[in-house]
Write an enzyme that holds these catalytic residues in place. Sequence first.
Site, mmCIF file in Angstrom:
data_model
loop_
_atom_site.group_PDB
_atom_site.id
_atom_site.type_symbol
_atom_site.label_atom_id
_atom_site.label_comp_id
_atom_site.label_asym_id
_atom_site.label_seq_id
_atom_site.Cartn_x
_atom_site.Cartn_y
_atom_site.Cartn_z
ATOM 1 C CG ASP A 192 0.253 -7.195 -16.375
ATOM 2 O OD1 ASP A 192 0.287 -6.405 -15.384
ATOM 3 O OD2 ASP A 192 -0.644 -7.576 -16.778
ATOM 4 C CE1 TYR A 231 -2.655 0.616 -2.058
ATOM 5 C CE2 TYR A 231 -3.200 1.522 0.249
ATOM 6 C CZ TYR A 231 -2.485 1.381 -0.786
ATOM 7 O OH TYR A 231 -1.146 2.109 -1.037
ATOM 8 C CB ALA A 279 -5.640 -7.399 3.003
ATOM 9 C CE LYS A 335 0.855 -0.392 -1.088
ATOM 10 N NZ LYS A 335 2.200 -0.375 -1.769
HETATM 11 N N1 LIG Z 1 -0.120 8.008 -3.504
HETATM 12 C C1 LIG Z 1 -0.593 7.803 -2.314
HETATM 13 O O1 LIG Z 1 -1.078 8.613 -1.548
HETATM 14 C C2 LIG Z 1 0.137 6.515 -1.701
HETATM 15 C C3 LIG Z 1 0.321 6.494 -0.363
HETATM 16 C C4 LIG Z 1 0.992 5.685 0.193
HETATM 17 C C5 LIG Z 1 1.623 4.494 -0.412
HETATM 18 N N2 LIG Z 1 1.380 4.619 -1.715
HETATM 19 C C6 LIG Z 1 2.092 3.622 -2.518
HETATM 20 O O2 LIG Z 1 3.478 4.238 -3.200
HETATM 21 C C7 LIG Z 1 3.317 3.359 -4.227
HETATM 22 C C8 LIG Z 1 3.464 4.594 -5.414
HETATM 23 O O3 LIG Z 1 2.126 5.238 -5.577
HETATM 24 P P1 LIG Z 1 2.083 6.258 -6.637
HETATM 25 O O4 LIG Z 1 1.038 7.258 -5.947
HETATM 26 O O5 LIG Z 1 3.311 6.741 -7.200
HETATM 27 O O6 LIG Z 1 1.055 5.768 -7.758
HETATM 28 P P2 LIG Z 1 0.720 5.801 -9.128
HETATM 29 O O7 LIG Z 1 0.995 7.416 -9.487
HETATM 30 O O8 LIG Z 1 -0.542 5.596 -9.562
HETATM 31 O O9 LIG Z 1 1.879 4.904 -9.958
HETATM 32 C C9 LIG Z 1 1.659 3.578 -9.760
HETATM 33 C C10 LIG Z 1 2.665 2.665 -10.641
HETATM 34 O O10 LIG Z 1 2.475 1.416 -10.637
HETATM 35 C C11 LIG Z 1 2.663 0.923 -12.009
HETATM 36 N N3 LIG Z 1 1.793 -0.125 -12.093
HETATM 37 C C12 LIG Z 1 0.454 -0.465 -11.838
HETATM 38 N N4 LIG Z 1 0.063 -1.558 -12.107
HETATM 39 C C13 LIG Z 1 1.108 -2.241 -12.680
HETATM 40 C C14 LIG Z 1 1.213 -3.317 -13.671
HETATM 41 N N5 LIG Z 1 0.105 -4.295 -13.637
HETATM 42 N N6 LIG Z 1 2.465 -3.769 -14.088
HETATM 43 C C15 LIG Z 1 3.633 -2.959 -14.076
HETATM 44 N N7 LIG Z 1 3.288 -1.736 -13.430
HETATM 45 C C16 LIG Z 1 2.090 -1.413 -12.830
HETATM 46 C C17 LIG Z 1 1.807 2.119 -12.883
HETATM 47 O O11 LIG Z 1 2.323 1.921 -14.219
HETATM 48 P P3 LIG Z 1 1.833 2.850 -15.399
HETATM 49 O O12 LIG Z 1 2.770 3.778 -15.271
HETATM 50 O O13 LIG Z 1 2.241 2.021 -16.543
HETATM 51 O O14 LIG Z 1 0.534 3.061 -15.153
HETATM 52 C C18 LIG Z 1 2.685 3.273 -12.099
HETATM 53 O O15 LIG Z 1 3.753 3.529 -12.494
HETATM 54 C C19 LIG Z 1 2.391 2.493 -4.518
HETATM 55 O O16 LIG Z 1 2.851 1.167 -4.047
HETATM 56 C C20 LIG Z 1 1.307 2.927 -3.380
HETATM 57 O O17 LIG Z 1 0.663 1.794 -2.905
HETATM 58 C C21 LIG Z 1 0.911 5.737 -2.466
#
Ligand SMILES: NC(=O)c1ccc[n+]([C@@H]2O[C@H](COP(=O)([O-])OP(=O)(O)OC[C@H]3O[C@@H](n4cnc5c(N)ncnc54)[C@H](OP(=O)(O)O)[C@@H]3O)[C@@H](O)[C@H]2O)c1
Length: 229
Positions: free
Chosen positions: A54, A144, A146, A148
């Site tokens: 986790d 968030y 901070a 990143k």
């Molecule tokens: N979406 C955007 O607009 C965006 C933009 C810039 C950067 N990002 C970055 O890109 C990355 C991926 O984003 P995304 O949009 O793909 O997000 P997402 O669809 O919400 O997926 C997040 C993933 O993180 C996992 N996760 C969260 N908390 C966790 C924990 N405590 N232990 C283990 N796994 C955990 C989730 O696991 P579960 O599947 O089990 O929930 C999920 O697989 C992130 O680092 C985010 O900050 C996203």
Amino acid sequence: MTTHLITGAGSGIGAAVARRLHERGDDLVVVARDAGRAKELEARYPGAGSLVADLADPDRISWALGQQSMPETVDSLLHIAGIVDLGPVAELRPKTWHQQLNVNLIAPAELTRLFLPQLRAAQGHVVFVNSGAGLNAHADWGAYAASKHGLKALADSLRHEEHAHGVRVTSVYPGRTAGPMQVKVHSQEGKEYDASRWIDPESVATAVITAIDLPRDAEINDLTVRPGR
Ligand SMILES: NC(=O)c1ccc[n+]([C@@H]2O[C@H](COP(=O)([O-])OP(=O)(O)OC[C@H]3O[C@@H](n4cnc5c(N)ncnc54)[C@H](OP(=O)(O)O)[C@@H]3O)[C@@H](O)[C@H]2O)c1
């Protein structure tokens, strides 16, 4: 055979990266938040291994992994998991700060520490999926951003430290990317969500995979990916 250890493989950008690497026959080890999620991901990516940790509780990651069999080889460590919770500094409580710092910054640092022996042995690659918020912090994005900004510092320090060991380090800075995280962001912003306005997770996956596939004479340090429309 190339082995990728990947967080966030169940959703959004991480799922796009994992599917592409699995389809081309690379070995995957997914890091899942609990045993149930690990089973789901093993079924989704047949042949993949899993580790349960986790990321919200980085103090326990070392202990948790100590109870499981660790992969002997890790060619790439792909930090893609992340969480977001918006709010002005005037209202953000420590719990909200801790949650985002834990998942987005401290857990990647701890996982990196734990897998550096394998990464050094393989002359491997560490990829941090950061965010535009890791370069610029706007109103309501303090905690968030901070986390990143900290992740950028972690990647930059690691790159300097591990260069001599042949470990490459890349930060990818995506803009808004369609998926569950943006659904939450839009809801917190009180805006209507339209996935077609944002980057397709497949495009961010292409950026990540380009970085790890680059021949060893070169290294992509930082890659900014912005919405194209
Ligand atoms: N979406 C955007 O607009 C965006 C933009 C810039 C950067 N990002 C970055 O890109 C990355 C991926 O984003 P995304 O949009 O793909 O997000 P997402 O669809 O919400 O997926 C997040 C993933 O993180 C996992 N996760 C969260 N908390 C966790 C924990 N405590 N232990 C283990 N796994 C955990 C989730 O696991 P579960 O599947 O089990 O929930 C999920 O697989 C992130 O680092 C985010 O900050 C996203």
